[in-house]
Design a protein around this motif. Structure first.
Motif, PDB file in Angstrom:
ATOM      1  N   GLN A  43      56.886  31.861  51.603  1.00  0.00           N
ATOM      2  CA  GLN A  43      55.511  31.894  51.110  1.00  0.00           C
ATOM      3  C   GLN A  43      54.737  33.080  51.695  1.00  0.00           C
ATOM      4  OE1 GLN A  43      53.208  28.342  51.561  1.00  0.00           O
ATOM      5  NE2 GLN A  43      51.484  29.191  50.452  1.00  0.00           N
ATOM      6  N   PRO A  44      54.920  33.419  52.989  1.00  0.00           N
ATOM      7  CA  PRO A  44      54.220  34.606  53.496  1.00  0.00           C
ATOM      8  C   PRO A  44      54.608  35.893  52.760  1.00  0.00           C
ATOM      9  CG  PRO A  44      54.937  33.246  55.325  1.00  0.00           C
ATOM     10  CD  PRO A  44      55.560  32.663  54.083  1.00  0.00           C
ATOM     11  N   ALA A  45      55.867  36.010  52.360  1.00  0.00           N
ATOM     12  CA  ALA A  45      56.296  37.203  51.617  1.00  0.00           C
ATOM     13  C   ALA A  45      55.615  37.254  50.254  1.00  0.00           C
ATOM     14  CB  ALA A  45      57.812  37.217  51.450  1.00  0.00           C
ATOM     15  N   ILE A  46      55.546  36.125  49.562  1.00  0.00           N
ATOM     16  CA  ILE A  46      54.852  36.066  48.271  1.00  0.00           C
ATOM     17  C   ILE A  46      53.371  36.364  48.477  1.00  0.00           C
ATOM     18  CG2 ILE A  46      54.090  34.495  46.438  1.00  0.00           C
ATOM     19  CD1 ILE A  46      56.928  35.468  46.018  1.00  0.00           C
ATOM     20  N   SER A  47      52.811  35.835  49.560  1.00  0.00           N
ATOM     21  CA  SER A  47      51.395  36.081  49.852  1.00  0.00           C
ATOM     22  C   SER A  47      51.116  37.572  50.029  1.00  0.00           C
ATOM     23  CB  SER A  47      50.960  35.310  51.090  1.00  0.00           C
ATOM     24  OG  SER A  47      50.953  33.926  50.816  1.00  0.00           O
ATOM     25  N   LYS A  48      52.047  38.299  50.622  1.00  0.00           N
ATOM     26  CA  LYS A  48      51.880  39.743  50.781  1.00  0.00           C
ATOM     27  C   LYS A  48      51.857  40.431  49.415  1.00  0.00           C
ATOM     28  CE  LYS A  48      53.810  40.276  55.392  1.00  0.00           C
ATOM     29  NZ  LYS A  48      54.876  40.890  56.198  1.00  0.00           N
ATOM     30  N   HIS A  49      52.752  40.007  48.526  1.00  0.00           N
ATOM     31  CA  HIS A  49      52.760  40.571  47.175  1.00  0.00           C
ATOM     32  C   HIS A  49      51.440  40.281  46.467  1.00  0.00           C
ATOM     33  CE1 HIS A  49      56.837  42.091  46.926  1.00  0.00           C
ATOM     34  NE2 HIS A  49      57.317  40.940  47.385  1.00  0.00           N
ATOM     35  N   ILE A  50      50.951  39.067  46.623  1.00  0.00           N
ATOM     36  CA  ILE A  50      49.694  38.673  45.993  1.00  0.00           C
ATOM     37  C   ILE A  50      48.537  39.509  46.548  1.00  0.00           C
ATOM     38  CG2 ILE A  50      48.022  36.781  45.841  1.00  0.00           C
ATOM     39  CD1 ILE A  50      50.505  34.924  45.509  1.00  0.00           C
ATOM     40  N   LYS A  51      48.568  39.766  47.841  1.00  0.00           N
ATOM     41  CA  LYS A  51      47.515  40.568  48.456  1.00  0.00           C
ATOM     42  C   LYS A  51      47.509  41.988  47.885  1.00  0.00           C
ATOM     43  CE  LYS A  51      45.668  41.952  52.915  1.00  0.00           C
ATOM     44  NZ  LYS A  51      45.801  41.894  54.362  1.00  0.00           N
ATOM     45  N   VAL A  52      48.697  42.565  47.679  1.00  0.00           N
ATOM     46  CA  VAL A  52      48.791  43.914  47.091  1.00  0.00           C
ATOM     47  C   VAL A  52      48.218  43.906  45.675  1.00  0.00           C
ATOM     48  CG1 VAL A  52      50.411  45.684  46.276  1.00  0.00           C
ATOM     49  CG2 VAL A  52      50.748  44.637  48.519  1.00  0.00           C
ATOM     50  N   LEU A  53      48.577  42.889  44.895  1.00  0.00           N
ATOM     51  CA  LEU A  53      48.069  42.781  43.527  1.00  0.00           C
ATOM     52  C   LEU A  53      46.547  42.604  43.515  1.00  0.00           C
ATOM     53  CD1 LEU A  53      50.856  40.517  42.026  1.00  0.00           C
ATOM     54  CD2 LEU A  53      50.382  42.900  41.394  1.00  0.00           C
ATOM     55  N   GLU A  54      46.061  41.818  44.464  1.00  0.00           N
ATOM     56  CA  GLU A  54      44.625  41.575  44.557  1.00  0.00           C
ATOM     57  C   GLU A  54      43.885  42.854  44.960  1.00  0.00           C
ATOM     58  OE1 GLU A  54      41.826  37.952  46.200  1.00  0.00           O
ATOM     59  OE2 GLU A  54      43.669  38.395  47.281  1.00  0.00           O
ATOM     60  N   GLN A  55      44.419  43.587  45.924  1.00  0.00           N
ATOM     61  CA  GLN A  55      43.789  44.835  46.361  1.00  0.00           C
ATOM     62  C   GLN A  55      43.787  45.885  45.252  1.00  0.00           C
ATOM     63  OE1 GLN A  55      46.058  45.649  49.917  1.00  0.00           O
ATOM     64  NE2 GLN A  55      44.570  44.594  51.224  1.00  0.00           N
ATOM     65  N   ALA A  56      44.788  45.816  44.377  1.00  0.00           N
ATOM     66  CA  ALA A  56      44.850  46.740  43.245  1.00  0.00           C
ATOM     67  C   ALA A  56      43.934  46.305  42.109  1.00  0.00           C
ATOM     68  CB  ALA A  56      46.293  46.847  42.750  1.00  0.00           C
ATOM     69  N   GLY A  57      43.342  45.124  42.233  1.00  0.00           N
ATOM     70  CA  GLY A  57      42.445  44.627  41.207  1.00  0.00           C
ATOM     71  C   GLY A  57      43.160  44.037  40.006  1.00  0.00           C
ATOM     72  N   LEU A  58      44.467  43.809  40.136  1.00  0.00           N
ATOM     73  CA  LEU A  58      45.251  43.274  39.027  1.00  0.00           C
ATOM     74  C   LEU A  58      45.170  41.754  38.935  1.00  0.00           C
ATOM     75  CD1 LEU A  58      48.339  45.610  39.429  1.00  0.00           C
ATOM     76  CD2 LEU A  58      46.558  45.751  37.681  1.00  0.00           C
ATOM     77  N   ILE A  59      44.831  41.104  40.050  1.00  0.00           N
ATOM     78  CA  ILE A  59      44.626  39.655  40.048  1.00  0.00           C
ATOM     79  C   ILE A  59      43.393  39.343  40.892  1.00  0.00           C
ATOM     80  CG2 ILE A  59      47.102  39.167  39.781  1.00  0.00           C
ATOM     81  CD1 ILE A  59      47.085  38.171  42.703  1.00  0.00           C
ATOM     82  N   SER A  60      42.889  38.148  40.720  1.00  0.00           N
ATOM     83  CA  SER A  60      41.810  37.653  41.578  1.00  0.00           C
ATOM     84  C   SER A  60      42.163  36.230  41.973  1.00  0.00           C
ATOM     85  CB  SER A  60      40.469  37.705  40.848  1.00  0.00           C
ATOM     86  OG  SER A  60      40.499  36.861  39.712  1.00  0.00           O
ATOM     87  N   ARG A  61      41.502  35.757  43.015  1.00  0.00           N
ATOM     88  CA  ARG A  61      41.741  34.389  43.478  1.00  0.00           C
ATOM     89  C   ARG A  61      40.421  33.653  43.516  1.00  0.00           C
ATOM     90  NH1 ARG A  61      46.342  34.607  48.021  1.00  0.00           N
ATOM     91  NH2 ARG A  61      44.937  33.096  48.914  1.00  0.00           N
ATOM     92  N   GLY A  62      40.439  32.469  42.943  1.00  0.00           N
ATOM     93  CA  GLY A  62      39.249  31.631  42.941  1.00  0.00           C
ATOM     94  C   GLY A  62      39.391  30.515  43.953  1.00  0.00           C
ATOM     95  N   ARG A  63      38.533  29.518  43.819  1.00  0.00           N
ATOM     96  CA  ARG A  63      38.631  28.360  44.697  1.00  0.00           C
ATOM     97  C   ARG A  63      38.372  27.119  43.856  1.00  0.00           C
ATOM     98  NH1 ARG A  63      39.223  27.363  49.747  1.00  0.00           N
ATOM     99  NH2 ARG A  63      38.702  29.409  50.558  1.00  0.00           N
ATOM    100  N   VAL A  64      39.362  26.230  43.880  1.00  0.00           N
ATOM    101  CA  VAL A  64      39.249  24.929  43.217  1.00  0.00           C
ATOM    102  C   VAL A  64      39.658  23.889  44.249  1.00  0.00           C
ATOM    103  CG1 VAL A  64      40.066  23.452  41.347  1.00  0.00           C
ATOM    104  CG2 VAL A  64      39.799  25.907  40.960  1.00  0.00           C
ATOM    105  N   ALA A  65      38.683  23.151  44.754  1.00  0.00           N
ATOM    106  CA  ALA A  65      38.908  22.152  45.816  1.00  0.00           C
ATOM    107  C   ALA A  65      39.618  22.834  46.980  1.00  0.00           C
ATOM    108  CB  ALA A  65      39.679  20.963  45.281  1.00  0.00           C
TER     109      ALA A  65
END
Length: 114
Positions: A43-65
């Motif tokens: 999961q930490p490795a996937i989280s790193k990929h997600i962080k790169v995508l987020e920093q590039a503006g290709l994804i965003s993360r919301g909050r649901v509960a």
């Protein structure tokens, strides 16, 4: 599109895992755990990929509960596509010239054999 933004986007898109994550998010929001399922990664490795995508503006993360689902940011992908489209006419022109050249040489070869 600014060069730095474009560089981050292309850098993020260069990795097949990140492209697979984007493909998954194209069908809807997903949590980190859901995104991690098809990969043999921690999961930490996937989280790193997600962080790169987020920093590039290709994804965003919301909050649901208690979760923070990821969402594809199609607008940024559209910007990348528009940047690439500017070069499509150059490629098409080059292919048209190559096609015309190949047809002329093929016609010349047929004339020689008759």
């Amino acid at each position: 599109m600014h060069a730095e933004v474009l560089n981050r986007a292309f850098s993020a898109l260069a990795d097949p895992t990140r492209r697979a994550i984007l493909a998954r998010l194209a069908s809807g929001k997903a949590t980190v755990n859901e995104l991690a399922e098809p990969f043999a990664m921690t999961q930490p490795a996937i989280s790193k990929h997600i962080k790169v995508l987020e920093q590039a503006g290709l994804i965003s993360r919301g909050r649901v509960a208690q979760t923070r689902p990821c969402k594809l940011e199609a607008a940024r992908l559209k910007e990348v596509a528009q940047w690439l489209d500017a070069y499509c006419s150059l490629w098409e022109d080059s292919f048209d010239r190559l096609d015309a050249y190949l047809q002329s040489t093929q016609e010349g070869n047929q004339d020689e054999h008759q």
